[in-house]
Design an enzyme around this catalytic site. Sequence first.
Site, mmCIF file in Angstrom:
data_model
loop_
_atom_site.group_PDB
_atom_site.id
_atom_site.type_symbol
_atom_site.label_atom_id
_atom_site.label_comp_id
_atom_site.label_asym_id
_atom_site.label_seq_id
_atom_site.Cartn_x
_atom_site.Cartn_y
_atom_site.Cartn_z
ATOM 1 N N ASP A 55 -3.115 11.994 -2.198
ATOM 2 C CA ASP A 55 -3.212 13.448 -2.351
ATOM 3 C C ASP A 55 -3.661 13.753 -3.776
ATOM 4 O OD1 ASP A 55 -2.776 16.228 -2.586
ATOM 5 O OD2 ASP A 55 -1.133 16.141 -1.137
ATOM 6 N N GLU B 80 0.857 -1.179 0.000
ATOM 7 C CA GLU B 80 0.000 0.000 0.000
ATOM 8 C C GLU B 80 0.895 1.232 0.000
ATOM 9 O OE1 GLU B 80 -3.564 2.244 2.520
ATOM 10 O OE2 GLU B 80 -2.196 0.868 3.555
ATOM 11 N N THR C 55 -9.951 2.768 5.321
ATOM 12 C CA THR C 55 -8.847 3.562 5.837
ATOM 13 C C THR C 55 -9.412 4.575 6.833
ATOM 14 O OG1 THR C 55 -8.968 5.407 4.278
ATOM 15 C CG2 THR C 55 -7.828 3.413 3.530
#
Length: 213
Positions: A118, A44, A191
């Site tokens: 992002d 990840e 998450t």
Amino acid sequence: MRVRKRKGAMEHLENHPEYVILEPEKAKGYWQDIFGNSNPVHIEVGSGKGAFITGMAAQNPDINYIGIDIQVSVLSYALDKVLESGLSNIKLLLVDGSSLTNYFENGEVGLMYLNFSDPWPKTRHEKRRLTYKSFLETYQQILPPRGEIHFKTDNRGLFEYSLSSFSQYGMILKKVWLDLHASDYEGNVMTEYEKKFSSKGQVIYRVEAQFKD
């Protein structure tokens, strides 16, 4: 994920070499040896505070997971979660996602996860997006033929951009979810960002993209 600087974060990482690989260049080509088994390795990139990587590792004990983040404080919080879990099929790396070929041999990674990256919304920052073509070139090297990227985000602009980037690179969009939490998808591990955004009613997007031979 950006958090305030955490006092003693680097020392915390250094004190747990059983989980944190501080010289990952030496691990290139030897990840299964490091884990002590022949199980596939999934990574990840941008692991945040570790909720996803620990959740996946608990759910899939026959897969080795590596969480990667460039921020010391963030990775130290991920380490907290790993220590709390007591799982042995997790390692953590303090490295940049653009330099993965320094740490993984060609085809050494079985599958990649990109979660809530992002979005870098300004056009001049396009090359920083983790689904930009130069990143895809890197991912393709460390993944096997027909290797996959599983991508989640709450940002519609980044999702649309990523679908286009995957397609233009010649990847196959195997499955696309325009509202993951309203779908029948099973086994979703959230998450920290996903829990936060979905609790506010924001739509979560997901895609499974596959490289061609």
